[in-house]
Design an enzyme around this catalytic site. Structure first.
Site, short mmCIF file in Angstrom:
data_model
loop_
_atom_site.label_atom_id
_atom_site.label_comp_id
_atom_site.label_asym_id
_atom_site.label_seq_id
_atom_site.Cartn_x
_atom_site.Cartn_y
_atom_site.Cartn_z
N GLU A 26 3.93 -0.14 4.32
CA GLU A 26 3.37 1.01 5.06
C GLU A 26 4.43 2.04 5.41
O GLU A 26 4.60 2.44 6.57
CB GLU A 26 2.66 0.51 6.33
CG GLU A 26 1.43 -0.32 6.01
CD GLU A 26 0.59 -0.68 7.22
OE1 GLU A 26 1.12 -0.66 8.34
OE2 GLU A 26 -0.60 -1.00 7.03
N GLU A 73 -3.89 -5.27 1.77
CA GLU A 73 -4.26 -5.67 3.14
C GLU A 73 -5.66 -5.16 3.43
O GLU A 73 -5.94 -3.98 3.22
CB GLU A 73 -3.31 -5.09 4.19
CG GLU A 73 -1.97 -5.75 4.26
CD GLU A 73 -1.11 -5.22 5.41
OE1 GLU A 73 -1.67 -4.86 6.46
OE2 GLU A 73 0.11 -5.16 5.22
C1 BG6 Z 1 -0.65 -3.64 8.91
C2 BG6 Z 1 0.67 -4.36 8.80
O1 BG6 Z 1 -0.42 -2.44 9.51
O2 BG6 Z 1 -1.64 -4.17 9.73
C3 BG6 Z 1 0.62 -5.83 9.16
O3 BG6 Z 1 1.24 -4.19 7.53
C4 BG6 Z 1 -0.28 -6.03 10.36
O4 BG6 Z 1 1.93 -6.28 9.37
C5 BG6 Z 1 -1.67 -5.57 9.98
O5 BG6 Z 1 -0.29 -7.30 10.87
C6 BG6 Z 1 -2.72 -5.80 11.06
O6 BG6 Z 1 -2.32 -5.25 12.28
P1 BG6 Z 1 -2.30 -6.12 13.60
O7 BG6 Z 1 -1.66 -5.26 14.61
O8 BG6 Z 1 -3.70 -6.43 13.91
O9 BG6 Z 1 -1.47 -7.33 13.30
#
Ligand code: BG6
Length: 466
Positions: free
Chosen positions: A175, A364
């Site tokens: 990111e 993701e």
């Molecule tokens: C993304 C990141 O922004 O979102 C991850 O690359 C992160 O590292 C994921 O865990 C989800 O966000 P969160 O804050 O719910 O863990």
């Protein structure tokens, strides 16, 4: 409908959110190791150093460092074709600027990769996932200093050589576009600011250094193994306009300018007119040398990896400023103030692909739920199944009807891990439940959720059965 035969189904993790063992076998501290868990709605506190008696979620996380064999076995049971994971830079170079790498750290990742390959699971490796060694922040002010480029290259060279026969897919910075975000520059680039500094200028400069590091990494990686596929990674959050006023539509363009700034440089290999227009709006005069221009042009990435969770709504404030919100009256709201927008994923795929026409990798996607375990030790996470079903359907339509080249899909946190934004454990994304709470208490025992068998079926049928 057809997914490619070699479609990369799997899940995605980050070292600092799962490994734990934060000082074991010579690992140095990284920027996540001094972040506490936050209370509702408050950003995580970043300490200057580790305070005695305080709880830091990354220190133990879910203990993947010791339990990776059992966890990988569960991923294999679901039929994973790949596992996206990161190497913790501070396991390899504990201070970031050490002369020699830490053999025990290298050995750990050899063991993990071998375990994955035993089950024919391809590791997809992120070099930097919110894990800059802390010493590089304290000693050199992190990515605002170009010395980080050389130190990163040294790290990249070591791991490229070491794992050149085990890994094909690499991702440079997780990111990277989050560097421009209000709260994330710390995680992304280890940036801290003093009051009178021009934050944007520093973020743009740090981003430039990361772009050069990314380009050099691509050039080096292809030299070490021409079969390497090396991608960039952005957070892609499509946005809709609040109204159909031309002002709001223009605000949306400005919002997109900030995202495409990152992909333009890394995919097109230059600061395009769009990039220049953003720099002008921010009143920043970024000096780019001929050598840097050469590197950017020759170090273009092979694919775009991106995260997608939800969409935004953008509204103009004035000619140059806009506001962003998650609330959208047309969308269902989930936990943690998120909207649920499967079509947004199709929009993201279309926007990115038609801009760049290189393969896309959704690395993701997922829904955080405060899952509850019942008296029969079951976790019935129907909402998660529904979320994934609807999102995968949109991916299939993007492939079949929009001709988008999608390499794969890795859901975020296939096993519950520490949340990056809050440090919580109860913000769960996994198909596998981990018994641990927000205060760090629990047995760490793993339980399969209902979605475990569902995702297994999806992979087995290559997306046919949802
Ligand atoms: C993304 C990141 O922004 O979102 C991850 O690359 C992160 O590292 C994921 O865990 C989800 O966000 P969160 O804050 O719910 O863990």
């Amino acid at each position: 409908m057809n997914m490619k035969k070699d479609f990369l189904w799997g899940g995605a993790l980050a070292a600092n959110q799962c490994e734990g063992a934060y000082t074991e076998d010579g690992k140095g501290l990284n920027i996540a190791d001094i972040m506490k868990c936050s209370k509702k709605g408050i950003p995580r506190i970043i300490d200057a150093d580790i305070q005695e008696g305080e709880y830091y979620p990354s220190h133990e996380a879910i203990d993947f460092y010791h339990q990776y064999k059992e966890d990988i076995k569960l991923f294999a049971e679901m039929g994973f074709k790949c596992l996206r994971m990161s190497i913790s830079w501070a396991r390899i170079f504990p201070n970031g600027d050490d002369e020699l790498p830490n053999e025990k750290g290298l050995q750990f990742y050899d063991n993990v990769f071998d375990e994955l390959l035993k089950y024919h699971i391809q590791p997809v490796v992120t070099l930097s996932h919110f894990e800059t060694p802390l010493n590089l922040v304290n000693k050199y002010s992190s990515w605002r200093n170009p010395i980080l480029i050389d130190l990163f290259m040294k790290y990249a060279e070591v791991v490229f050589h070491r794992y050149k026969n085990k890994i094909k897919y690499w991702i440079t910075f997780n990111e990277i576009n989050e560097t421009m975000n209000k709260e994330v520059p710390w995680l992304q680039a280890g940036l801290k600011f003093t009051e009178n500094e021009n934050h944007n200028e520093i973020k743009i400069l740090a981003s430039h250094h990361m772009f050069i590091a990314s380009a050099k990494t691509v050039i080096l990686g292809h030299k070490i193994n021409p079969d390497f596929k090396i991608g960039c990674m952005i957070q892609y959050t499509p946005s809709y306009t609040k109204t159909c006023s031309p002002q709001d539509e223009r605000a949306r363009q400005l919002y997109y300018q900030q995202n495409y700034y990152y992909t333009d440089v890394m995919v097109k290999g230059k600061y395009t007119t769009l990039c220049q227009s953003l720099l002008k709006r921010l009143n920043i005069d970024l000096k780019i040398s001929k050598e840097d221009e050469y590197l950017l042009q020759n170090g273009k990435v092979d694919f775009i990896a991106f995260s997608y969770y939800f969409s935004y709504v953008v509204k103009a404030i004035n000619k140059y400023e806009f506001s962003i919100e998650k609330k959208n009256e047309y969308l269902k709201r989930g936990q943690w103030n998120r909207n649920i927008d499967p079509i947004g994923l199709r929009i993201a795929l279309n926007e990115l692909y038609h801009h760049y026409e290189i393969p896309l990798f959704i690395v993701e996607n997922g829904i955080p739920l405060d899952d509850q375990i019942n008296e029969k030790d079951e976790i019935i996470d129907e909402e998660r199944i529904e979320f994934f079903r609807n999102h995968i359907l949109q991916i299939k339509q993007s492939i079949d009807e929009d001709y988008i080249d999608v390499m794969g899909y890795t859901t975020w946190g296939p096993i519950d891990i520490v949340s990056v934004s809050t440090g919580e454990m109860k913000k769960r994304y996994g198909f596998i439940y981990v018994d641990k709470d927000n205060a760090g208490k629990g047995t760490l025992k793993r339980y399969k959720k209902k979605s475990f068998d569902w995702y297994k079926m999806v992979i087995e049928s290559n997306g046919e059965k949802l």
